[in-house]
Design an enzyme around this catalytic site. Structure first.
Site, PDB file in Angstrom:
ATOM      1  N   PRO A   1      21.873  31.205  39.170  1.00  0.00           N
ATOM      2  CA  PRO A   1      23.214  31.808  39.096  1.00  0.00           C
ATOM      3  C   PRO A   1      24.261  30.959  39.822  1.00  0.00           C
ATOM      4  O   PRO A   1      23.921  30.098  40.632  1.00  0.00           O
ATOM      5  CB  PRO A   1      23.052  33.142  39.830  1.00  0.00           C
ATOM      6  CG  PRO A   1      21.585  33.327  40.036  1.00  0.00           C
ATOM      7  CD  PRO A   1      20.971  31.974  40.041  1.00  0.00           C
ATOM      8  N   PHE A   2      25.510  31.234  39.491  1.00  0.00           N
ATOM      9  CA  PHE A   2      26.646  30.599  40.160  1.00  0.00           C
ATOM     10  C   PHE A   2      27.510  31.702  40.762  1.00  0.00           C
ATOM     11  O   PHE A   2      27.848  32.673  40.082  1.00  0.00           O
ATOM     12  CB  PHE A   2      27.472  29.798  39.143  1.00  0.00           C
ATOM     13  CG  PHE A   2      28.769  29.314  39.710  1.00  0.00           C
ATOM     14  CD1 PHE A   2      28.791  28.226  40.560  1.00  0.00           C
ATOM     15  CD2 PHE A   2      29.956  29.969  39.431  1.00  0.00           C
ATOM     16  CE1 PHE A   2      29.987  27.783  41.119  1.00  0.00           C
ATOM     17  CE2 PHE A   2      31.153  29.540  39.979  1.00  0.00           C
ATOM     18  CZ  PHE A   2      31.162  28.439  40.821  1.00  0.00           C
TER      19      PHE A   2
END
Lengths: 69, 69, 69, 69, 69, 69
Positions: free
Chosen positions: D2-3
Protein backbone atom coordinates in the site's frame (compact mmCIF):
# COMPACT_ATOMS: atom_id res chain seq x y z
CA UNK A 1 -3.13 16.66 -20.91
CA UNK A 2 -1.93 14.08 -18.41
CA UNK A 3 -0.79 14.95 -14.92
CA UNK A 4 2.19 13.21 -13.35
CA UNK A 5 3.44 13.49 -9.79
CA UNK A 6 6.89 12.08 -9.00
CA UNK A 7 7.82 11.81 -5.32
CA UNK A 8 11.44 11.00 -4.52
CA UNK A 9 13.80 11.38 -1.59
CA UNK A 10 16.26 14.26 -1.50
CA UNK A 11 19.66 12.73 -0.75
CA UNK A 12 23.32 13.67 -1.28
CA UNK A 13 22.54 16.68 -3.43
CA UNK A 14 20.19 14.75 -5.68
CA UNK A 15 18.01 15.17 -7.63
CA UNK A 16 20.04 17.88 -9.37
CA UNK A 17 18.41 20.49 -11.61
CA UNK A 18 19.68 18.55 -14.62
CA UNK A 19 18.15 15.28 -13.37
CA UNK A 20 14.83 17.01 -12.79
CA UNK A 21 14.87 18.35 -16.37
CA UNK A 22 15.52 14.80 -17.59
CA UNK A 23 12.63 13.40 -15.55
CA UNK A 24 10.22 16.06 -16.82
CA UNK A 25 11.28 15.58 -20.45
CA UNK A 26 11.39 11.79 -20.16
CA UNK A 27 7.98 11.25 -18.61
CA UNK A 28 6.33 13.73 -20.99
CA UNK A 29 7.93 11.88 -23.90
CA UNK A 30 6.77 8.51 -22.54
CA UNK A 31 3.14 9.62 -22.27
CA UNK A 32 3.20 11.09 -25.76
CA UNK A 33 4.68 7.89 -27.20
CA UNK A 34 2.47 5.36 -25.37
CA UNK A 35 -0.82 7.25 -25.31
CA UNK A 36 -0.38 9.83 -28.04
CA UNK A 37 -1.06 12.56 -25.46
CA UNK A 38 -0.54 16.23 -26.18
CA UNK A 39 2.86 17.23 -24.80
CA UNK A 40 1.97 20.93 -24.57
CA UNK A 41 -0.50 20.45 -21.70
CA UNK A 42 1.28 17.62 -19.87
CA UNK A 43 2.00 18.70 -16.31
CA UNK A 44 4.73 17.07 -14.21
CA UNK A 45 5.33 17.91 -10.55
CA UNK A 46 8.38 16.58 -8.70
CA UNK A 47 8.22 16.49 -4.89
CA UNK A 48 11.53 16.06 -3.07
CA UNK A 49 10.93 14.34 0.26
CA UNK A 50 13.22 14.46 3.31
CA UNK A 51 14.48 10.96 4.17
CA UNK A 52 12.91 11.36 7.66
CA UNK A 53 9.52 11.71 5.98
CA UNK A 54 9.69 8.80 3.55
CA UNK A 55 8.93 5.39 5.00
CA UNK A 56 9.53 1.97 3.48
CA UNK A 57 8.89 -1.30 5.30
CA UNK A 58 7.81 0.54 8.45
CA UNK A 59 10.98 2.64 8.83
CA UNK A 60 12.10 6.01 7.56
CA UNK A 61 14.67 5.99 4.75
CA UNK A 62 17.01 7.79 7.20
CA UNK A 63 16.87 4.71 9.42
CA UNK A 64 17.09 2.27 6.49
CA UNK A 65 20.25 4.03 5.21
CA UNK A 66 21.89 3.88 8.66
CA UNK A 67 21.17 0.18 9.09
CA UNK A 68 22.58 -0.59 5.65
CA UNK A 69 25.72 1.52 6.02
CA UNK B 1 -16.27 17.85 4.06
CA UNK B 2 -14.48 18.18 0.73
CA UNK B 3 -10.71 18.12 0.38
CA UNK B 4 -8.94 20.43 -2.05
CA UNK B 5 -5.28 20.44 -2.99
CA UNK B 6 -3.96 23.45 -4.93
CA UNK B 7 -0.46 23.13 -6.39
CA UNK B 8 1.14 26.30 -7.75
CA UNK B 9 4.62 27.56 -8.52
CA UNK B 10 6.39 29.82 -6.05
CA UNK B 11 7.64 32.80 -8.08
CA UNK B 12 8.62 36.41 -7.38
CA UNK B 13 7.43 36.37 -3.78
CA UNK B 14 4.05 34.89 -4.71
CA UNK B 15 1.76 33.48 -3.50
CA UNK B 16 1.71 35.94 -0.60
CA UNK B 17 0.04 35.13 2.72
CA UNK B 18 -2.88 37.33 1.68
CA UNK B 19 -3.29 35.49 -1.66
CA UNK B 20 -3.27 32.16 0.14
CA UNK B 21 -6.01 33.35 2.49
CA UNK B 22 -8.04 34.42 -0.57
CA UNK B 23 -7.57 31.02 -2.23
CA UNK B 24 -8.61 29.13 0.92
CA UNK B 25 -11.67 31.33 1.47
CA UNK B 26 -12.60 31.38 -2.22
CA UNK B 27 -12.46 27.65 -2.89
CA UNK B 28 -14.31 26.84 0.36
CA UNK B 29 -17.01 29.33 -0.65
CA UNK B 30 -17.23 27.82 -4.14
CA UNK B 31 -17.77 24.29 -2.82
CA UNK B 32 -20.40 25.48 -0.36
CA UNK B 33 -22.25 27.37 -3.11
CA UNK B 34 -22.12 24.71 -5.84
CA UNK B 35 -22.50 21.56 -3.75
CA UNK B 36 -23.97 22.85 -0.51
CA UNK B 37 -21.01 21.34 1.34
CA UNK B 38 -20.30 22.03 5.01
CA UNK B 39 -17.68 24.78 5.21
CA UNK B 40 -16.56 23.84 8.73
CA UNK B 41 -14.93 20.58 7.64
CA UNK B 42 -13.64 21.68 4.22
CA UNK B 43 -9.88 21.18 4.07
CA UNK B 44 -7.68 23.09 1.61
CA UNK B 45 -3.95 22.45 1.23
CA UNK B 46 -1.77 24.72 -0.90
CA UNK B 47 1.56 23.33 -2.13
CA UNK B 48 4.09 25.85 -3.42
CA UNK B 49 6.32 24.21 -6.00
CA UNK B 50 9.79 25.37 -7.03
CA UNK B 51 9.84 26.30 -10.74
CA UNK B 52 12.60 23.68 -11.26
CA UNK B 53 10.15 21.02 -10.09
CA UNK B 54 7.10 22.00 -12.13
CA UNK B 55 7.06 20.84 -15.73
CA UNK B 56 4.79 21.93 -18.56
CA UNK B 57 5.17 20.74 -22.14
CA UNK B 58 8.23 18.67 -21.25
CA UNK B 59 10.26 21.54 -19.71
CA UNK B 60 10.54 22.97 -16.23
CA UNK B 61 8.83 26.33 -15.65
CA UNK B 62 12.33 27.73 -14.92
CA UNK B 63 13.28 26.89 -18.50
CA UNK B 64 9.96 28.08 -19.95
CA UNK B 65 10.37 31.46 -18.19
CA UNK B 66 13.93 31.88 -19.54
CA UNK B 67 12.91 31.10 -23.12
CA UNK B 68 10.01 33.57 -22.93
CA UNK B 69 12.00 36.41 -21.35
CA UNK C 1 -0.52 26.54 -14.94
CA UNK C 2 -1.82 25.54 -11.51
CA UNK C 3 -3.06 22.08 -10.68
CA UNK C 4 -6.12 21.58 -8.49
CA UNK C 5 -7.49 18.33 -7.12
CA UNK C 6 -10.98 18.37 -5.59
CA UNK C 7 -12.03 15.26 -3.68
CA UNK C 8 -15.69 14.99 -2.70
CA UNK C 9 -18.13 12.27 -1.73
CA UNK C 10 -20.53 10.88 -4.32
CA UNK C 11 -23.99 11.01 -2.71
CA UNK C 12 -27.60 11.11 -3.91
CA UNK C 13 -26.69 11.58 -7.54
CA UNK C 14 -24.32 14.43 -6.82
CA UNK C 15 -22.07 15.91 -8.04
CA UNK C 16 -23.98 16.23 -11.30
CA UNK C 17 -22.25 16.94 -14.60
CA UNK C 18 -23.45 20.53 -14.33
CA UNK C 19 -22.02 20.93 -10.83
CA UNK C 20 -18.70 19.55 -11.98
CA UNK C 21 -18.60 22.08 -14.84
CA UNK C 22 -19.28 24.83 -12.29
CA UNK C 23 -16.48 23.63 -10.01
CA UNK C 24 -13.98 23.45 -12.88
CA UNK C 25 -14.94 26.90 -14.19
CA UNK C 26 -15.11 28.43 -10.70
CA UNK C 27 -11.78 27.26 -9.38
CA UNK C 28 -10.01 28.16 -12.65
CA UNK C 29 -11.54 31.63 -12.44
CA UNK C 30 -10.49 31.99 -8.78
CA UNK C 31 -6.85 31.15 -9.52
CA UNK C 32 -6.77 33.54 -12.47
CA UNK C 33 -8.25 36.34 -10.35
CA UNK C 34 -6.16 35.88 -7.19
CA UNK C 35 -2.83 34.87 -8.73
CA UNK C 36 -3.14 36.08 -12.29
CA UNK C 37 -2.49 32.52 -13.48
CA UNK C 38 -2.92 31.44 -17.08
CA UNK C 39 -6.34 29.82 -17.44
CA UNK C 40 -5.40 27.85 -20.56
CA UNK C 41 -3.04 25.50 -18.73
CA UNK C 42 -4.92 25.25 -15.41
CA UNK C 43 -5.74 21.61 -14.72
CA UNK C 44 -8.57 20.58 -12.37
CA UNK C 45 -9.27 16.97 -11.43
CA UNK C 46 -12.39 16.02 -9.47
CA UNK C 47 -12.35 12.70 -7.62
CA UNK C 48 -15.72 11.34 -6.48
CA UNK C 49 -15.26 9.20 -3.39
CA UNK C 50 -17.64 6.50 -2.16
CA UNK C 51 -19.00 7.39 1.31
CA UNK C 52 -17.53 4.09 2.62
CA UNK C 53 -14.08 5.34 1.64
CA UNK C 54 -14.23 8.86 3.08
CA UNK C 55 -13.58 9.17 6.80
CA UNK C 56 -14.21 12.11 9.08
CA UNK C 57 -13.66 12.01 12.83
CA UNK C 58 -12.65 8.36 12.71
CA UNK C 59 -15.81 7.10 10.95
CA UNK C 60 -16.80 6.66 7.34
CA UNK C 61 -19.29 9.20 5.98
CA UNK C 62 -21.67 6.25 5.44
CA UNK C 63 -21.68 5.72 9.20
CA UNK C 64 -21.86 9.45 9.99
CA UNK C 65 -24.92 9.82 7.72
CA UNK C 66 -26.68 6.87 9.42
CA UNK C 67 -26.06 8.20 12.92
CA UNK C 68 -27.37 11.64 11.95
CA UNK C 69 -30.48 10.39 10.16
CA UNK D 1 2.30 -2.82 -1.12
CA UNK D 2 0.00 0.00 0.00
CA UNK D 3 0.84 3.68 -0.32
CA UNK D 4 -0.04 6.15 2.42
CA UNK D 5 0.27 9.91 2.38
CA UNK D 6 -0.06 11.77 5.67
CA UNK D 7 -0.37 15.55 5.47
CA UNK D 8 -0.08 17.49 8.74
CA UNK D 9 0.73 21.02 9.82
CA UNK D 10 4.22 21.86 11.02
CA UNK D 11 3.76 23.68 14.35
CA UNK D 12 5.85 24.34 17.47
CA UNK D 13 8.66 22.03 16.45
CA UNK D 14 6.31 19.17 15.66
CA UNK D 15 6.23 16.62 14.17
CA UNK D 16 9.59 15.59 15.63
CA UNK D 17 11.76 12.93 14.00
CA UNK D 18 10.63 10.50 16.69
CA UNK D 19 6.94 11.23 16.02
CA UNK D 20 7.47 10.69 12.31
CA UNK D 21 9.10 7.30 12.99
CA UNK D 22 6.06 6.40 15.11
CA UNK D 23 3.64 7.41 12.37
CA UNK D 24 5.52 5.41 9.72
CA UNK D 25 5.76 2.32 11.93
CA UNK D 26 2.17 2.65 13.19
CA UNK D 27 0.44 3.04 9.86
CA UNK D 28 2.50 0.23 8.28
CA UNK D 29 1.55 -2.01 11.21
CA UNK D 30 -2.13 -1.06 10.86
CA UNK D 31 -2.25 -1.97 7.17
CA UNK D 32 -0.49 -5.27 7.80
CA UNK D 33 -2.92 -6.12 10.61
CA UNK D 34 -6.18 -5.09 8.93
CA UNK D 35 -5.42 -6.09 5.34
CA UNK D 36 -2.58 -8.57 5.72
CA UNK D 37 -0.49 -6.37 3.43
CA UNK D 38 3.24 -6.92 2.91
CA UNK D 39 5.10 -4.54 5.20
CA UNK D 40 8.30 -4.62 3.11
CA UNK D 41 6.79 -2.71 0.20
CA UNK D 42 4.49 -0.38 2.14
CA UNK D 43 5.37 3.23 1.35
CA UNK D 44 4.48 6.12 3.69
CA UNK D 45 5.11 9.76 2.84
CA UNK D 46 4.62 12.50 5.43
CA UNK D 47 4.13 16.05 4.16
CA UNK D 48 4.57 18.85 6.69
CA UNK D 49 2.45 21.82 5.71
CA UNK D 50 2.99 25.42 6.79
CA UNK D 51 -0.02 26.69 8.80
CA UNK D 52 -0.45 29.48 6.21
CA UNK D 53 -1.03 26.81 3.55
CA UNK D 54 -3.49 24.59 5.43
CA UNK D 55 -7.09 25.76 5.43
CA UNK D 56 -9.99 24.55 7.55
CA UNK D 57 -13.44 26.08 7.47
CA UNK D 58 -12.36 28.71 4.93
CA UNK D 59 -9.42 30.08 6.99
CA UNK D 60 -5.75 29.19 7.26
CA UNK D 61 -4.70 27.36 10.43
CA UNK D 62 -2.49 30.40 11.18
CA UNK D 63 -5.67 32.49 11.38
CA UNK D 64 -7.62 29.82 13.28
CA UNK D 65 -4.84 29.60 15.91
CA UNK D 66 -4.79 33.40 16.37
CA UNK D 67 -8.56 33.62 16.82
CA UNK D 68 -8.52 30.81 19.39
CA UNK D 69 -5.57 32.12 21.39
CA UNK E 1 11.88 3.66 -3.90
CA UNK E 2 10.18 6.48 -5.78
CA UNK E 3 6.43 6.91 -6.01
CA UNK E 4 4.79 8.01 -9.24
CA UNK E 5 1.15 8.90 -9.82
CA UNK E 6 -0.05 9.22 -13.40
CA UNK E 7 -3.50 10.72 -13.92
CA UNK E 8 -4.99 10.48 -17.41
CA UNK E 9 -8.42 10.63 -18.97
CA UNK E 10 -10.24 7.42 -19.87
CA UNK E 11 -11.36 7.84 -23.49
CA UNK E 12 -12.30 5.55 -26.40
CA UNK E 13 -11.21 2.38 -24.63
CA UNK E 14 -7.84 3.82 -23.65
CA UNK E 15 -5.61 3.38 -21.77
CA UNK E 16 -5.61 -0.34 -22.58
CA UNK E 17 -4.04 -2.93 -20.25
CA UNK E 18 -1.06 -3.08 -22.60
CA UNK E 19 -0.58 0.70 -22.52
CA UNK E 20 -0.73 0.68 -18.74
CA UNK E 21 1.98 -2.02 -18.61
CA UNK E 22 4.10 0.17 -20.90
CA UNK E 23 3.63 3.23 -18.71
CA UNK E 24 4.53 1.31 -15.52
CA UNK E 25 7.61 -0.27 -17.12
CA UNK E 26 8.67 2.97 -18.84
CA UNK E 27 8.47 5.30 -15.88
CA UNK E 28 10.20 2.77 -13.60
CA UNK E 29 12.98 2.44 -16.17
CA UNK E 30 13.28 6.24 -16.47
CA UNK E 31 13.70 6.72 -12.72
CA UNK E 32 16.28 3.93 -12.54
CA UNK E 33 18.25 5.44 -15.42
CA UNK E 34 18.15 9.10 -14.37
CA UNK E 35 18.40 8.71 -10.59
CA UNK E 36 19.80 5.23 -10.17
CA UNK E 37 16.74 4.35 -8.07
CA UNK E 38 15.95 0.81 -7.01
CA UNK E 39 13.38 -0.62 -9.42
CA UNK E 40 12.12 -3.25 -6.97
CA UNK E 41 10.49 -0.73 -4.65
CA UNK E 42 9.32 1.80 -7.26
CA UNK E 43 5.55 2.24 -7.00
CA UNK E 44 3.45 3.57 -9.91
CA UNK E 45 -0.27 4.26 -9.64
CA UNK E 46 -2.34 5.12 -12.71
CA UNK E 47 -5.65 6.90 -12.16
CA UNK E 48 -8.09 6.92 -15.06
CA UNK E 49 -10.27 10.01 -14.90
CA UNK E 50 -13.69 10.44 -16.51
CA UNK E 51 -13.60 13.27 -19.06
CA UNK E 52 -16.38 15.02 -17.09
CA UNK E 53 -14.03 15.19 -14.11
CA UNK E 54 -10.90 16.48 -15.84
CA UNK E 55 -10.76 20.20 -16.49
CA UNK E 56 -8.40 22.13 -18.72
CA UNK E 57 -8.69 25.85 -19.35
CA UNK E 58 -11.81 26.10 -17.20
CA UNK E 59 -13.82 23.44 -19.07
CA UNK E 60 -14.19 19.70 -18.72
CA UNK E 61 -12.44 17.59 -21.36
CA UNK E 62 -15.93 16.34 -22.35
CA UNK E 63 -16.79 19.92 -23.33
CA UNK E 64 -13.40 20.57 -24.95
CA UNK E 65 -13.80 17.44 -27.13
CA UNK E 66 -17.30 18.50 -28.23
CA UNK E 67 -16.19 22.01 -29.21
CA UNK E 68 -13.24 20.62 -31.19
CA UNK E 69 -15.22 17.94 -33.01
CA UNK F 1 -6.93 18.27 11.35
CA UNK F 2 -4.60 15.93 9.48
CA UNK F 3 -5.37 14.51 6.05
CA UNK F 4 -4.53 10.92 5.20
CA UNK F 5 -4.77 9.19 1.83
CA UNK F 6 -4.50 5.41 1.74
CA UNK F 7 -4.11 3.81 -1.69
CA UNK F 8 -4.47 0.02 -1.87
CA UNK F 9 -5.24 -2.58 -4.51
CA UNK F 10 -8.76 -3.98 -4.81
CA UNK F 11 -8.36 -7.78 -4.83
CA UNK F 12 -10.52 -10.81 -4.00
CA UNK F 13 -13.34 -8.76 -2.55
CA UNK F 14 -11.04 -6.75 -0.30
CA UNK F 15 -10.94 -4.25 1.25
CA UNK F 16 -14.37 -4.99 2.73
CA UNK F 17 -16.55 -2.27 4.25
CA UNK F 18 -15.52 -3.51 7.69
CA UNK F 19 -11.82 -3.33 6.86
CA UNK F 20 -12.25 0.20 5.57
CA UNK F 21 -13.96 1.21 8.83
CA UNK F 22 -11.01 -0.29 10.73
CA UNK F 23 -8.48 1.61 8.62
CA UNK F 24 -10.32 4.92 9.09
CA UNK F 25 -10.69 4.41 12.85
CA UNK F 26 -7.13 3.09 13.26
CA UNK F 27 -5.30 5.82 11.42
CA UNK F 28 -7.36 8.56 13.08
CA UNK F 29 -6.53 7.01 16.47
CA UNK F 30 -2.83 6.80 15.57
CA UNK F 31 -2.62 10.49 14.66
CA UNK F 32 -4.46 11.50 17.82
CA UNK F 33 -2.12 9.39 19.97
CA UNK F 34 1.19 10.32 18.35
CA UNK F 35 0.54 13.98 17.55
CA UNK F 36 -2.36 14.87 19.81
CA UNK F 37 -4.35 15.88 16.74
CA UNK F 38 -8.06 16.66 16.86
CA UNK F 39 -9.97 13.57 15.76
CA UNK F 40 -13.08 15.50 14.78
CA UNK F 41 -11.44 17.15 11.76
CA UNK F 42 -9.17 14.30 10.68
CA UNK F 43 -9.96 13.33 7.10
CA UNK F 44 -9.09 9.89 5.67
CA UNK F 45 -9.62 8.95 2.03
CA UNK F 46 -9.16 5.37 0.84
CA UNK F 47 -8.56 4.82 -2.88
CA UNK F 48 -9.03 1.28 -4.18
CA UNK F 49 -6.82 0.71 -7.19
CA UNK F 50 -7.32 -1.92 -9.89
CA UNK F 51 -4.36 -4.35 -9.97
CA UNK F 52 -3.78 -3.37 -13.63
CA UNK F 53 -3.18 0.21 -12.49
CA UNK F 54 -0.80 -0.44 -9.59
CA UNK F 55 2.82 -1.06 -10.49
CA UNK F 56 5.61 -2.42 -8.33
CA UNK F 57 9.10 -3.13 -9.62
CA UNK F 58 8.14 -2.11 -13.15
CA UNK F 59 5.18 -4.49 -13.49
CA UNK F 60 1.49 -4.26 -12.72
CA UNK F 61 0.31 -6.19 -9.65
CA UNK F 62 -1.86 -8.23 -12.06
CA UNK F 63 1.34 -9.45 -13.70
CA UNK F 64 3.17 -9.92 -10.39
CA UNK F 65 0.31 -12.07 -9.06
CA UNK F 66 0.32 -14.26 -12.21
CA UNK F 67 4.07 -14.83 -12.06
CA UNK F 68 3.90 -15.77 -8.39
CA UNK F 69 0.91 -18.10 -8.72
Amino acid sequence: MPFVNIRITKENGEPTTKQKEELIAGVTELLARVLNKNKASTVVIIDEIDTDNYGLGGKSITKVRKENS
